[in-house]
Each structure stands twice: as structure tokens, then as C-alpha cells.
Design a protein around this motif. Structure first.
Motif, PDB file in Angstrom:
ATOM      1  N   ALA B 106      49.580  91.222  19.147  1.00 16.98           N
ATOM      2  CA  ALA B 106      49.641  89.641  19.289  1.00 16.98           C
ATOM      3  C   ALA B 106      49.758  89.354  21.067  1.00 16.98           C
ATOM      4  O   ALA B 106      48.642  88.574  21.224  1.00 16.98           O
ATOM      5  CB  ALA B 106      50.409  88.928  18.460  1.00 16.98           C
ATOM      6  N   LEU B 107      50.413  90.753  21.233  1.00 16.34           N
ATOM      7  CA  LEU B 107      50.522  90.194  23.124  1.00 16.34           C
ATOM      8  C   LEU B 107      49.858  90.899  23.668  1.00 16.34           C
ATOM      9  O   LEU B 107      50.822  91.173  24.751  1.00 16.34           O
ATOM     10  CB  LEU B 107      51.884  90.638  22.815  1.00 16.34           C
ATOM     11  N   VAL B 108      49.141  92.127  23.476  1.00 17.85           N
ATOM     12  CA  VAL B 108      47.929  92.779  24.098  1.00 17.85           C
ATOM     13  C   VAL B 108      47.249  91.917  24.837  1.00 17.85           C
ATOM     14  O   VAL B 108      46.669  90.614  23.943  1.00 17.85           O
ATOM     15  CB  VAL B 108      47.842  93.518  23.465  1.00 17.85           C
ATOM     16  N   PRO B 109      46.697  91.850  26.074  1.00 11.55           N
ATOM     17  CA  PRO B 109      46.201  90.417  26.896  1.00 11.55           C
ATOM     18  C   PRO B 109      45.545  91.303  26.655  1.00 11.55           C
ATOM     19  O   PRO B 109      43.613  92.027  27.421  1.00 11.55           O
ATOM     20  CB  PRO B 109      46.450  91.147  27.604  1.00 11.55           C
ATOM     21  N   ARG B 110      44.386  92.055  25.096  1.00  9.25           N
ATOM     22  CA  ARG B 110      42.819  92.027  24.501  1.00  9.25           C
ATOM     23  C   ARG B 110      42.155  90.746  23.603  1.00  9.25           C
ATOM     24  O   ARG B 110      43.233  90.182  22.546  1.00  9.25           O
ATOM     25  CB  ARG B 110      42.947  92.796  23.879  1.00  9.25           C
TER      26      ARG B 110
END
Lengths: 374, 264
Positions: B106-110
């Protein structure tokens, strides 16, 4: 990684003079059942290593998740580089929870590369960053073996590598030193200090006073969901009264798991007058209690904690040790070892919690690990 | 590491896996996204992969060789496909949440749809691969025409993806892996019923319309047709509705992805 972070521009000013990377303003997180963390106000300066310390359930991991945008506040706000948008902040963050997450069949290189690629578009750069990060954390020679063959400590280092490989401006780690041997802790400390030297911000939640003392620029003391104090380490230690801390180990040394003696008949000697037919674990507890009561009756001695044959007491700066040892011996304990040290973060925490006056200070302190117990 | 993997020992170190050509090839593959990562993980589990292919055959071979009535055989194979898609995805996502993987994803910038789409897509690809022998067996045994082959393949893909969508929904709602099976059955049973799998597709009315738009209704029909029975829908209808269902399901997975990642 040292070479890599050194290539980045290093701000000339110290961490205190730089703009904050993240600001928490009156943030509250409520849980079912009425428990809540906050309101908390804290600002993490760019290029500093901030350590969150506190007993279990104090709110360290909750605060860390709020800082990582992995959880939402129920009141107040969190802003990153002056921007309240978590979506934009995530482009510059790295987060490792307290349990390593990895598929056992992948190799550390593959696992780290995967996370690095979520931030780094250039595949060659991602490969280079992956290799350098694994090398810097001492995983270089095991980088192509399945993760399942690594020890817990190495998997902990791998979790840090995955959060650090893309060189985040803000890195957040929950209990980064848990499960690490002294060499591993030193490697992690060096990696985090290298980040700070390069102007990158790090927040760690830890209950390990030695690790925190080695890595942190500032320490935030949390207790029962509130932040009691945020200050540089020397400032915190200066506030602790100039006293000596004595750690007395009493009873038998050769204890197996769960208090059972390693050899038949080798259990601790119960205190004089106590029945000794209830097993060695009970005898050890009874002995610890007897020593605690005896020491507490001495003037100028404050017993801070007592558990499993380890009694920690506070003495006046110039008080003699002989009466203390004699008192412990007088209950038939047999003092096994004695260590005298200056107050550290444990006592600082104790002093802060004691100042709050909620009466739970000894219990709170007891969960902080004793020296050398890592 | 696979427990059956041969090991060698070297001085001063623990056992290491032998660098077999297959392992060497896998070790060189670097996963770029969740799709690649999931496929790599599955590829490394050789024994699990063999079991996955074998289990559908254990069910399908007696049905086909024993000459079971096409309606019942089609129903059973459709339920198998639906359960594989739904349970596989739901368990996978529920485990990922419990292990903390979803929080980190959830924290990846994708975009969420890429992250969750990779997990769901990998599951669907693996499920399709493990069902391929069954599809071939059904089509060959029933003497299926080329349009029936194509319709069956697309209907299986639509059925798997629809199951995966239900799996995502269950993963959003369920508290843990233990709840998943029950929740999947609660969601799947009405869809299978309205697809006409238990009672046959009505000739007219709302029952016919429901079965028509239900991907499992189309899949049941495709299986019956490929087995040599009388399908409720023509191969062209199966192709068209299944293709539309795939598009709708992928869009729905995209919409569900962020709530799925953000749920704690």
C-alpha cells in the motif's frame, strides 16, 4: 551504501537547523475498546535519526505507522515536507515493520530488487542500488541464496535493505535491532548513521537502549500513548540524578528454559526459612523477592526492578557497595555477579515516567531489556 | 527452500542449494512488479506446481472417461474453476494482509490497480495453466469445434477472473484466512445458482437473462458444449459475454484495489 549516500549533497547545517521532514500535530489514533494513542506533537528534522522509546503498548509502532502513512489519524494531522498528502509522501519514504516480510523462495537480491523497483524506474540503477545496499548490510555473500536459508537476524537485515535500497528521504523502522547479534547491530547502526551524514532522515522505534544510544540524535520517550519528552540523548541523560545503578544477579546461574534447572538438583537455593518443595522457578522468584525486600529496607537504596534473579537498584553517588552485597547475602542468595554503571536511557525513562506519577514506573521499566540481553 | 532440494556443504558455512540450471535461471530473473514476483515465487515451488496441475485432473479424468452426463460434468468443472479462482485469490490476499505484505504494498508509489492487478493476474495465469490439461482433455474427448475451443478458453479465463474478483471482495471483508472459505461459498453459491448450473438455464425470463450475463453460466454452457452436450448459449455468445466479463471484472478489481490495500 556509504559511498552511495556520500554522493548526495550534504546540507551544511545540523539537523536542528534544517526544515522538518515530517510534522505530527495533535495526532490521535483510537482503537476499539477505548484505547487510544495521542494526542502527539512531534517534528522530525531533516537529516536526523529520531528514536521512539517506551514500554510495550506505549504507542511507538502506532506513531511509526502514522509517520509512514500506513495508518490514518482519528484526529490531528501528519504532514511530510509541509504537504499533508500521503500519496506524494510515499514517493520519498521507506518503511520496515517489526516482522520481516518475504517469500522464502526468492533470493535477497530478487526480494530487494523488487522493492527497489517500485521507486526506481531505471533497472540498471535499481540493480546497482540493490547490490550496494545488500553489501552495506553484510548480505552481499548470501545475496543469491534463497531467503529461507537465512537466519532470523539476516532476514531482519534484509527487511532493512528492502526499505533502504531506493535511498528514501525518510526511512522508518520498527525494532530494527531486534534479533540482531552485536555485529549485526553495529552494521545497522553504521548504515543509519551514514544516512544521517548524507542528510537523510530516519525514525526508529526501539526498546534497545544501547542501540538507541549508538544511533539516535534525539530520543522521544512515549508512555501510555503520549509523548513525554523529545530531546537529544546527552540532554536526557543530564536530567537523570547523579546516582549509581547496581545490577545484582542472585541464585543459581545454571538455569534451563522456563526456570527448570539444567541439571537435576541444581536449582537455586531458596531463601532461609522458605519451603523448597515447589520447584526451582518458584524458589528463584522467592529468592529474588527476599533480596528485593532486604535491599529496599536499606537507607539510600531504591530498587528499580527485580525479576528472575536480577535485581536492579539505585544508589547514592558516594554510597558504599559492601552493605548492599552483605544484605543480599544475608538472605542466603549467593550474589553471583554485580555490575555498577551510570544511569542510561532505562533510568531516564524511569525518571520521566516516575515524574508522571502514575505508579507504573517499575513495571514499565521492567520491559526494557537489561544490558547485554540483546 | 524446498525441503527436497539437494544440498551440498562447504567448510565454515551451512548447507546451500546446489546451483541447478533451473535454479540458476530463476535466480537471474529480477521481478519488476507484483505479477513477476508472484510468478517467480510459484515457479520456485516445483512440487506445489505439480500438485496444482494434478488435482484438477484427479476430478476431471474420472468424469470424462466414465462418461458422466454432460450437464453434471459441466456443472462440476465450472464449480471447480470458480472455487480455484475465488479461494486461491482470497487466501493469497488474506495471507498477504496477515504477513504485513499488503501494508508495504500500500505504501509503494504505484497505482493500486497495478499492485493488486499483478497479484490477481498472476493467480489467474497460474490457475489457467493448471486447468489447461483439463480443458484439452474436455475438448478432445468431446470433439469440440474450434469456436467451442476458443469459447471454452475465454470462458475459463472469465470464470477464473470473476472468482478472483470475489476473492478480492472476500479478502476485503474477511477477518482472516480461516473465514475465507465460508465467505467465498456465501458469495459463490448465488452466482452459480443464477448461472443455471444446478437447475439448467430457463428458456426465457429473468432466469435466462441472469444466466446470460453470469460468467459462470457461460462457462457451464461452454463446458457442456465442449463435452458434446447441448449448450444453453452458442459459442459466439460465450465468446462475447466472456470477453465483456473480463473487461468488467478487471475494472472492478481496479476499483477494489485501494480499499483492499488500505484496509487494516
Amino acid at each position: 551504501m556509504t559511498a552511495l549516500v556520500a554522493a548526495q549533497p550534504v546540507p551544511a547545517a545540523g539537523p536542528a537547523d534544517r526544515p522538518p521532514s515530517v510534522v505530527v500535530s495533535a495526532a490521535i489514533r483510537r482503537y476499539p475498546g477505548g484505547r487510544s494513542v495521542g494526542p502527539i506533537d512531534i517534528a522530525v528534522q531533516a537529516g536526523e535519526v529520531l528514536a521512539l522509546m517506551g514500554s510495550n503498548g506505549a504507542g511507538k509502532s502506532t506513531l511509526l505507522r502514522l509517520l509512514a502513512s500506513a495508518d490514518r489519524t482519528d484526529g490531528g494531522r501528519v504532514s511530510w515536507w509541509g504537504d499533508p498528502s500521503p500519496r506524494r509522501a510515499r514517493r520519498r519514504m521507506g518503511y520496515a515493520a517489526d516482522e520481516p516480510v518475504e517469500e522464502m523462495t526468492l533470493s535477497p537480491r530478487q526480494a530487494t530488487y523488487f522493492w527497489c523497483r517500485q521507486w526506481v524506474r531505471d533497472s540498471d540503477l535499481a540493480r546497482r542500488l540493490t547490490s550496494e545496499t545488500l553489501d552495506s548490510l553484510g548480505l552481499g555473500d548470501r545475496a543469491d541464496e534463497p531467503v529461507g536459508t537465512l537466519s532470523y537476524g539476516l532476514r531482519r537485515r534484509l527487511a532493512l535493505a528492502q526499505a533502504l535500497a531506493h535511498q528514501p528521504s525518510l526511512a522508518l523502522f520498527d525494532e530494527p535491532s531486534a534479533g540482531l547479534d552485536p555485529d549485526g547491530a553495529a552494521v545497522v547502526t553504521a548504515a543509519l548513521r551514514a544516512r544521517a551524514a548524507a542528510g537523510l532522515t530516519t525514525v526508529v522505534a526501539s526498546n534497545d537502549p544501547e542501540f538507541v544510544a549508538g544511533v539516535a540524535d534525539r530520543v522521544a520517550m512515549l508512555h501510555q500513548g503520549r509523548c513525554l519528552r523529545v530531546a537529544p540523548l546527552p540532554e536526557l541523560l543530564a536530567e537523570v540524578p547523579r546516582r549509581r545503578i547496581v545490577e545484582l544477579r542472585v541464585g543459581e546461574a545454571d538455569q534451563g528454559r522456563n526456570g527448570a534447572p539444567a541439571r537435576p538438583g541444581s536449582g537455586p537455593t531458596p531463601p532461609r526459612g522458605a519451603p523448597d518443595d515447589r520447584g526451582p522457578a518458584w524458589a528463584q522468584k522467592a529468592l529474588t523477592l527476599a533480596v528485593t525486600e532486604r535491599l529496599a529496607s536499606l537507607s539510600g537504596v531504591v530498587v528499580l526492578s527485580a525479576a528472575d534473579g536480577l535485581v536492579v537498584a539505585e544508589l547514592e553517588e558516594d554510597a558504599a557497595l559492601a552493605p548492599l552485597v552483605a544484605a543480599a547475602d544475608s538472605v542466603g542468595s549467593g550474589v553471583r555477579s554485580l555490575e555498577v554503571r551510570r544511569p542510561d536511557l532505562r533510568e531516564c525513562f524511569h525518571a520521566l515516567v516516575g515524574r508522571e506519577g502514575d505508579g507504573s514506573e517499575v513495571g514499565a521499566l521492567a520491559v526494557l531489556p537489561a544490558r547485554g540481553s540483546r | 527452500m524446498n525441503a527436497a532440494m539437494p544440498i551440498r556443504r562447504r567448510a565454515g558455512r551451512g548447507p546451500l542449494p546446489i546451483a541447478t540450471p533451473r535454479r540458476a535461471v530463476l535466480a537471474r530473473m529480477m521481478p519488476r512488479g507484483t505479477l513477476g514476483r508472484e510468478l517467480l515465487v510459484v515457479a520456485a515451488r516445483r512440487r506445489a506446481l505439480a500438485l496444482k496441475v494434478g488435482i484438477p485432473l484427479i476430478l476431471a479424468v474420472p468424469l470424462i472417461i466414465g462418461g458422466a452426463p454432460t450437464f453434471w460434468a459441466g456443472m462440476l468443472l465450472t464449480v471447480l474453476v470458480a472455487m480455484m479462482g475465488a479461494v486461491g485469490t482470497a487466501v493469497n490476499l488474506a495471507r498477504a494482509r496477515q504477513s504485513g505484505l499488503l501494508v508495504r504494498l500500500a505504501l509503494v508509489p504505484r497505482p493500486g490497480w497495478r499492485v493488486v492487478g499483478g497479484v490477481v493476474g498472476a493467480g489467474a495465469i497460474v490457475d489457467l495453466l493448471q486447468l489447461l490439461p483439463v480443458i484439452v482433455l474436455v475438448a478432445v474427448a468431446g470433439g469440440a469445434a474450434p469456436d467451442q475451443w476458443a469459447g471454452l478458453l475465454l470462458a475459463v479465463m472469465a470464470g477464473l477472473l470473476t472468482g478472483s474478483l470475489l476473492g478480492c471482495l472476500v479478502a476485503c471483508l474477511a477477518g482472516g484466512v480461516g473465514e475465507v472459505l465460508l465467505d467465498v461459498c456465501v458469495l459463490l453459491a448465488p452466482m452459480l445458482f443464477f448461472g443455471g448450473l444446478f437447475t439448467g438455464v430457463p428458456r426465457l425470463g429473468w432466469g435466462w437473462a441472469a444466466a446470460m450475463i453470469d460468467p459462470f453460466g457461460q462457462l457451464g454452457s461452454a463446458f457442456i458444449g465442449a463435452l458434446g452436450g447441448t449448450p444453453a448459449f452458442s459459442p459466439a455468445t460465450v465468446l462475447l459475454v466472456s470477453a465483456a466479463a473480463i473487461v468488467v471484472v478487471l475494472a472492478a478489481v481496479g476499483l477494489l484495489s485501494r480499499p483492499l490495500l488500505e484496509r487494516r
